[in-house]
Design an enzyme around this catalytic site. Structure first.
Site, mmCIF file in Angstrom:
data_model
loop_
_atom_site.group_PDB
_atom_site.id
_atom_site.type_symbol
_atom_site.label_atom_id
_atom_site.label_comp_id
_atom_site.label_asym_id
_atom_site.label_seq_id
_atom_site.Cartn_x
_atom_site.Cartn_y
_atom_site.Cartn_z
ATOM 1 N N CYS A 161 0.821 -1.212 0.000
ATOM 2 C CA CYS A 161 0.000 0.000 0.000
ATOM 3 C C CYS A 161 0.855 1.262 0.000
ATOM 4 C CB CYS A 161 -0.934 -0.003 1.210
ATOM 5 S SG CYS A 161 -2.493 0.844 0.889
ATOM 6 N N LYS A 217 0.964 3.543 -3.182
ATOM 7 C CA LYS A 217 -0.168 4.372 -3.607
ATOM 8 C C LYS A 217 0.288 5.779 -3.982
ATOM 9 C CE LYS A 217 -4.069 4.281 -1.452
ATOM 10 N NZ LYS A 217 -5.139 4.295 -0.422
ATOM 11 N N ASP A 264 -17.612 -5.094 -23.074
ATOM 12 C CA ASP A 264 -18.203 -6.321 -22.525
ATOM 13 C C ASP A 264 -19.660 -6.100 -22.149
ATOM 14 O OD1 ASP A 264 -16.041 -8.024 -22.790
ATOM 15 O OD2 ASP A 264 -15.173 -7.448 -20.871
ATOM 16 N N GLY A 308 -12.049 4.465 -7.334
ATOM 17 C CA GLY A 308 -10.965 3.704 -7.922
ATOM 18 C C GLY A 308 -9.754 3.645 -7.026
ATOM 19 N N HIS A 309 -8.626 3.310 -7.620
ATOM 20 C CA HIS A 309 -7.376 3.141 -6.879
ATOM 21 C C HIS A 309 -6.229 3.545 -7.789
ATOM 22 C CE1 HIS A 309 -4.595 1.410 -3.948
ATOM 23 N NE2 HIS A 309 -3.956 0.854 -4.961
ATOM 24 N N ASP A 345 -17.646 -9.212 -27.983
ATOM 25 C CA ASP A 345 -16.674 -8.247 -28.487
ATOM 26 C C ASP A 345 -15.365 -8.972 -28.773
ATOM 27 O OD1 ASP A 345 -16.319 -8.627 -25.711
ATOM 28 O OD2 ASP A 345 -15.186 -6.766 -25.535
#
Length: 793
Positions: free
Chosen positions: A448, A451, A529, A579-580, A667
């Protein structure tokens, strides 16, 4: 392994002219100081070389012979390539304003955008004359005109401007028209009429009187009709032709009128605080820095040397390449800059188009075939700099950054609007660059600790909120219980009554250097998708990896990346709810996509029925093209055409398919056309007969495969070949190999009833999917036979 140096300084080059082409090659050879990122913004993938352009006009040189392909050049220089046009500059916030991109920030800026002919003051010139610049526009108009001459059997053109540019254009256009007509008419010489209008008393102003006399004699010998001392006052339509009107009363009717007058600067420069001369060109010092802003350089036709003014000629742009490169390196390294003084005299070689050339320097001037061969040798050596890149040893890579290596094979020629609002300004545009005293890098952390900082996220999201205020008005916004409006540990979405939730996820490394465009490609790829299943997307969660950099540079990268994301999400009114972000050696992006669908509207792979038409909505070939691009072997125009397909959403395509009775859909992405088709065949328990001759392919895909450029996933995708009935000789057919080529942001593969096929293809074409094709038919399975057969090739 040494830890990577975080990016802390942005060198931004705007324009792909001769000067910047040389700078990029030298950067590729010598690298940049650690932590410096270089980006080129240009609206031309192929930049024309002025020295060979007249002979390209005459037909002596082909397109690739006379153009510098900037994409492999930027690959060699480890330079990001943004395809766009500069339309403004904010020197206070240090941002280049682009036509389509969000503003792009810089620490050091260099401008080499050329010039445009002056014509706006003459009524009708803009509407009815063809300007010599931009060159691609000239070449398109010229080729279109020449290609239509077979039916006409005559040609009359007018050229306004009798400088060296107009002279060479007239001579070489005449030759091209002769060659176009002589196969149809033995009297072709009399069928070509070229008028040249010039307000001066002599052609080729600025050249010696001896040179002018030689040119004027050549014009008389070749029956080129010269109108000297004539000022054009209007260009008017005359049916399918144009009329050139002069102040003297002279009126001449021509098929086409070409405008080759004095150069002018873009209007937007006057709106900046840049130093300019009395004609609006950027005024620079001997170091090629602007007189007003030390961190902004200018070169080529757009620049005027304050102490050494010179004509707007390609020879000076070429000579400015090495000193500009050296001074950029010196500024980025904290060293004093060196002055540059251009030569006072220079060799000028005018190509006549008939195998000779007129060479002049100072008072000297002569015409000879030897000069033509000399010019060909000079031009060929110059272009060779950008056609073949040297192999560099592994020990010479240290300053090139974290992406790419010099030890790649030599590239061979032949495969060879409104803008988002700006954010608050950073520190002064004249502040010292941080390169020299930047602290040594420490090994990047994992877990982490990798980040991206909260400062980067906060600043980026604040800019995006200002740039995209309409999001709050989109439908279904009320279904977001928790998202970016009120960030929490997770997003909360309410699914409407009677709907089924649909989820998918995808993630991949960037295949292009432009984060804004990459964001659009990734969104379209990931949402496909949902579209393929008939679902309506509602929200996405992003996961992004940003290259190691300072907070300011990561903020800029993330802003560009998410601006492209928002731009693509706007098409389907899909919300980014969280999100990240993490750090890494290269840019990557992915999305977890969420949507919903009515239970009776779901599209599945297993809905194929015998006797239906199989439709593919987009051409294939992205895998091999980007494999070639990694090796600097793909033409820039191939990649740009592929990108244009990849940024196109499949949303409207699935709507067309629904309106025409689609029964099965998927797809086409990483497993290639054959792999995804096999999934449909297996789920539907039907057979398919493919027609390879109908397969839509991206430009350059076959050339790339034939040169041996295969995606790393291609071989694994070929495992499905055992399900295809074919013959041994077909294994080497390029169209057959493309069945296994992995696609990024590919099209949809679907079945519709045969009686709907024609109307469906017309609807897809009208919706912007002009490459849609019926590539086969479904049939009953045959006991013991392969489910996929190829019946034509």
């Amino acid at each position: 392994m040494h830890p990577p140096t975080p990016i802390h300084t942005d060198l931004l080059l705007v324009g792909g002219g001769h000067t910047h082409a040389i700078v990029l090659r030298k950067i590729g050879m010598e690298g940049l100081p650690p932590g410096v990122r270089v980006t080129l913004i240009t609206n031309l993938t192929d930049t024309p070389y002025s020295g060979m352009l007249p002979c390209h006009i005459s037909g002596l040189y082909g397109f690739d012979d006379s153009h510098i392909d900037l994409r492999p050049l930027t690959r060699f220089a480890n330079c990001r390539l943004f395809m766009d046009e500069m339309i403004g500059l904010d020197v206070e916030t240090q941002q280049v304003i682009c036509r389509d991109h969000p503003p792009v920030r810089y620490d050091v800026l260099s401008i080499d955008i050329g010039s445009t002919p002056t014509k706006s003051a003459v009524p009708g010139a803009t509407e009815h004359a063809i300007s010599a610049k931009p060159v691609p526009q000239l070449l398109r108009a010229w080729d279109y005109y020449v290609s239509g001459l077979e039916a006409e059997r005559t040609a009359t053109i007018g050229i306004v401007g009798g400088g060296v540019g107009g002279v060479e254009l007239a001579l070489n256009m005449q030759v091209r028209l002769w060659n176009a007509l002589k196969q149809h008419d033995p009297k072709y010489l009399d069928k070509v009429v070229v008028h040249l209008f010039h307000r001066g008393e002599h052609l080729a102003n600025g050249r010696s009187r001896r040179t002018q006399r030689q040119i004027e004699k050549l014009f008389r010998d070749r029956n080129l009709r010269t109108h000297l001392g004539e000022s054009v006052c209007a260009v008017e339509p005359a049916g399918s032709q144009k009329q050139v009107r002069c102040e003297s009363g002279l009126t001449v009717t021509c098929d086409r009128v070409f405008w080759v007058t004095n150069a002018s600067a873009p209007d937007w420069i006057a709106q900046t605080n840049l130093s300019t001369d009395d004609k609006g060109f950027i005024l620079v010092k001997d170091t090629l820095q602007t007189c007003s802003h030390p961190n902004i350089f200018a070169a080529g036709d757009i620049a005027t040397l304050k102490n050494h003014p010179r004509p707007k000629a390609g020879v000076f742009a070429v000579r400015q390449g090495p000193p500009l490169h050296e001074n950029l390196q010196r500024m980025l390294s904290g060293q004093p800059l060196k002055p540059f003084k251009p030569q006072s005299q220079y060799l000028n070689i005018i190509d006549t188009g008939t195998g000779t050339a007129i060479a002049s320097r100072g008072p000297f001037s002569a015409e000879s075939k030897l000069f033509r061969r000399w010019k060909d040798w000079i031009d060929g050596n110059f272009m060779a700099l950008f056609n073949e890149f040297p192999e560099m040893g592994a020990g010479e890579q240290g300053s090139r950054g974290s992406r790419g290596s010099r030890g790649e094979r030599v590239r061979k020629r032949g495969i060879q609007a409104s803008n988002p609002k700006s954010s608050p300004p950073p520190s002064s545009s004249l502040s010292p660059l941080p390169t020299t005293h930047y602290p040594p890098p420490t090994p990047p952390c994992a877990g982490c600790a990798s980040k991206v900082s909260s400062t980067v996220l906060t600043q980026t999201l604040a800019r995006l909120k200002a740039d995209f205020p309409d999001i709050l008005t989109w439908p279904h916004h009320d279904n977001i219980y928790a998202g970016l409006d009120a960030p929490d540990d997770a997003a909360i979405i309410r699914v409407p009554p009677g709907k089924l939730a649909v989820h998918t996820v995808d993630h991949f490394r960037a295949m292009i250097d432009d984060p804004y465009v990459f964001g659009q490609i990734c969104v379209n790829h990931c949402l496909s998708d949902l579209f393929a299943m008939g679902a309506a997307p509602h929200s996405v969660l992003a996961i992004a990896t940003l290259p190691y950099a300072t907070d300011a540079k990561q903020t800029e990268t993330l802003y560009q990346l998410l601006s492209g994301t928002y731009q693509a999400l706007t098409q389907s009114k899909t919300f980014l709810v969280g999100g990240h972000t993490t750090e890494g050696p290269e840019l990557a992006l992915g999305f977890s996509c969420n949507g919903w669908v009515d239970p009776d509207q779901i599209l599945r792979k297993g809905g194929m029925q015998p006797g239906q038409a199989l439709i593919l909505t987009q051409p294939i070939g992205t895998g091999t093209l980007f494999a070639a691009d990694m090796q600097k072997a793909a033409k820039g125009r191939w990649i740009e055409a592929a990108v244009a397909q990849m940024v196109q959403s499949n949303q409207a395509a699935v709507t067309c398919l629904r309106q025409h009775g689609v029964t099965a859909c998927t797809d086409v992405t990483g497993f290639g056309l054959a792999g995804h088709l096999w999934e449909m065949v297996r789920a539907s328990e039907v057979a398919v007969e493919l027609d390879l001759s109908a397969l839509p392919m991206l430009d350059g895909a076959q050339e790339s495969l034939s040169a041996g450029f295969y995606s790393s996933l291609h071989a694994r995708n070929q495992a499905v070949a055992k399900q295809i009935q074919t013959v041994r000789s077909l294994d080497h057919q390029l169209s057959y190999q493309l069945l296994f080529d992995p696609q990024t942001a590919g099209g949809l593969l679907a079945t519709v009833p045969v009686d709907q096929m024609s109307d469906c293809l017309k609807a897809l074409d009208a919706a912007g999917y002009g490459h849609s094709r019926c590539i086969g038919m479904t049939a009953e399975t045959k006991p013991g036979g392969e489910p996929i057969t190829i019946n034509q090739w």
